[in-house]
Design a protein around this motif. Sequence first.
Motif, PDB file in Angstrom:
ATOM      1  N   GLU A  49       0.830  -1.207   0.000  1.00 51.36           N
ATOM      2  CA  GLU A  49       0.000   0.000   0.000  1.00 51.36           C
ATOM      3  C   GLU A  49       0.859   1.249   0.000  1.00 51.36           C
ATOM      4  N   LEU A  50       1.976   1.222   0.721  1.00 49.89           N
ATOM      5  CA  LEU A  50       2.864   2.366   0.758  1.00 49.89           C
ATOM      6  C   LEU A  50       3.510   2.614  -0.601  1.00 49.89           C
ATOM      7  N   GLY A  55      -0.392   0.182 -12.323  1.00 45.55           N
ATOM      8  CA  GLY A  55      -0.519  -1.000 -13.162  1.00 45.55           C
ATOM      9  C   GLY A  55      -1.574  -1.945 -12.631  1.00 45.55           C
ATOM     10  N   VAL A  56      -2.020  -2.832 -13.522  1.00 45.18           N
ATOM     11  CA  VAL A  56      -3.079  -3.780 -13.174  1.00 45.18           C
ATOM     12  C   VAL A  56      -2.573  -4.813 -12.178  1.00 45.18           C
ATOM     13  N   ARG A  57      -1.411  -5.411 -12.435  1.00 42.63           N
ATOM     14  CA  ARG A  57      -0.913  -6.499 -11.589  1.00 42.63           C
ATOM     15  C   ARG A  57      -0.624  -6.048 -10.153  1.00 42.63           C
ATOM     16  N   PRO A  58       0.094  -4.896  -9.944  1.00 46.20           N
ATOM     17  CA  PRO A  58       0.297  -4.451  -8.558  1.00 46.20           C
ATOM     18  C   PRO A  58      -1.018  -4.205  -7.828  1.00 46.20           C
ATOM     19  N   ALA A  86      -7.427  -0.255  -3.325  1.00 44.22           N
ATOM     20  CA  ALA A  86      -6.866  -1.191  -4.307  1.00 44.22           C
ATOM     21  C   ALA A  86      -7.864  -1.477  -5.413  1.00 44.22           C
ATOM     22  N   ARG A  87      -9.144  -1.597  -5.040  1.00 45.27           N
ATOM     23  CA  ARG A  87     -10.158  -1.856  -6.075  1.00 45.27           C
ATOM     24  C   ARG A  87     -10.287  -0.655  -7.021  1.00 45.27           C
ATOM     25  N   GLU A  88     -10.280   0.571  -6.459  1.00 46.66           N
ATOM     26  CA  GLU A  88     -10.336   1.764  -7.308  1.00 46.66           C
ATOM     27  C   GLU A  88      -9.117   1.845  -8.225  1.00 46.66           C
ATOM     28  N   ASP A  89      -7.918   1.556  -7.636  1.00 49.33           N
ATOM     29  CA  ASP A  89      -6.703   1.591  -8.455  1.00 49.33           C
ATOM     30  C   ASP A  89      -6.751   0.543  -9.556  1.00 49.33           C
ATOM     31  N   LEU A  90      -7.340  -0.622  -9.243  1.00 45.41           N
ATOM     32  CA  LEU A  90      -7.434  -1.683 -10.253  1.00 45.41           C
ATOM     33  C   LEU A  90      -8.345  -1.258 -11.393  1.00 45.41           C
ATOM     34  N   GLU A  91      -9.476  -0.631 -11.050  1.00 49.30           N
ATOM     35  CA  GLU A  91     -10.388  -0.160 -12.107  1.00 49.30           C
ATOM     36  C   GLU A  91      -9.718   0.915 -12.960  1.00 49.30           C
ATOM     37  N   THR A  92      -8.984   1.833 -12.293  1.00 50.83           N
ATOM     38  CA  THR A  92      -8.286   2.890 -13.037  1.00 50.83           C
ATOM     39  C   THR A  92      -7.215   2.308 -13.951  1.00 50.83           C
ATOM     40  N   ARG A  94      -7.068  -0.754 -15.175  1.00 46.89           N
ATOM     41  CA  ARG A  94      -7.686  -1.479 -16.302  1.00 46.89           C
ATOM     42  C   ARG A  94      -8.208  -0.510 -17.348  1.00 46.89           C
ATOM     43  N   SER A  95      -8.793   0.605 -16.892  1.00 49.21           N
ATOM     44  CA  SER A  95      -9.272   1.615 -17.840  1.00 49.21           C
ATOM     45  C   SER A  95      -8.106   2.213 -18.634  1.00 49.21           C
ATOM     46  N   ALA A  96      -6.992   2.503 -17.919  1.00 42.91           N
ATOM     47  CA  ALA A  96      -5.821   3.051 -18.621  1.00 42.91           C
ATOM     48  C   ALA A  96      -5.252   2.046 -19.607  1.00 42.91           C
ATOM     49  N   GLU A  97      -5.281   0.774 -19.206  1.00 40.34           N
ATOM     50  CA  GLU A  97      -4.771  -0.270 -20.107  1.00 40.34           C
ATOM     51  C   GLU A  97      -5.634  -0.372 -21.354  1.00 40.34           C
ATOM     52  N   GLN A  98      -6.966  -0.276 -21.153  1.00 41.80           N
ATOM     53  CA  GLN A  98      -7.868  -0.305 -22.310  1.00 41.80           C
ATOM     54  C   GLN A  98      -7.651   0.905 -23.206  1.00 41.80           C
ATOM     55  N   ASN A  99      -7.446   2.085 -22.567  1.00 46.17           N
ATOM     56  CA  ASN A  99      -7.195   3.288 -23.367  1.00 46.17           C
ATOM     57  C   ASN A  99      -5.900   3.171 -24.154  1.00 46.17           C
ATOM     58  N   ALA A 100      -4.887   2.578 -23.512  1.00 49.71           N
ATOM     59  CA  ALA A 100      -3.611   2.391 -24.213  1.00 49.71           C
ATOM     60  C   ALA A 100      -3.780   1.447 -25.397  1.00 49.71           C
TER      61      ALA A 100
END
Length: 314
Positions: A49-50, A55-58, A86-92, A94-100
């Motif tokens: 967390e610190l 990224g999706v995997r982290p 972590a769930r919000e970061d995962l959604e973000t 995944r969205s960034a990965e889709q945009n890329a």
Amino acid sequence: MSPRTAAIALALVLVCAGPARAQQAPTADPAAAAREDLQRLLPLARERELAREPGVRPAEERLELWKMVLLIDPDHIEARMGYDRAREDLETARSAEQNAEQAVAEESQRREERLRLAESALYLGNFGRAETLVEELLAAEPDNPRALALRASVRSARSARAGQLRWWILAAVLTVLALVLVVLWIRWWRRRAAAAAERGSAAVAAPSAARLKVTEGVGRGRMVPVDRDVFRIGAAQGDSEDRANHLVLSDARHLLSRYHCEVLRARGRYTLLDSSTNGTSLNGKRLKPGGHRRLRHGDEIVLAGVTRLVFLDG
């Protein structure tokens, strides 16, 4: 396997090993075992967390660690907040990965469009445009096989055009030589044809016997001589000689244009030139806007479908 993944796997093993330890040592305290597992998981989850790496995997790894903590202690506030982050970061992520991925697809589509434009320019003979597009593609993707093949085709076409140009120059030189011979012959011919040319000029300068007869419309039966080289026909009266119509016509529906058409005289021949909005027809065939056609004796001219003229020559 990365160290991070190995640590998470080890934590899962420790959590899953709790029930096995309880079965092997029934006298052990389950609460103490849970606290022990929690003490192992919390430092690892806090470390992730610190760092909060993008990224999706982290994000998935953090989510899994906090989820394991919540399985042990559902009321753990820090774990609940970490899980939500972590769930919000995962959604973000995944969205960034889709945009890329979408950006990559759009860039691929743009490259494909440039290739099509370059191929079209090559087909049309616009080698400069084709070469510019190909060089732009190769600057971004030097190993693109289609762009490399297209550049070779452009260079080959340029070379072929240069060869054709050399032949055209040779043909031009031969043409000039032929023209010199023709000029020498024309000089000899002109001396013999001088008298005939003078007679022809006198005949051209003679007054024309051509006339226009109104056979239908306002002024029916009127006969007007075509006595100038540019004879204008239309609805406008004109305020000066160079703007006046020589045959002024009118109609109740105002379909005739102010300067509807012209009859041009050159070397004893007459040509009808259309300049109207509602059209001019010659012997039943409508002239194209701005079009012209040679006039002969007896030709019928229809203006905007309301006035009919007959051309009389001689």
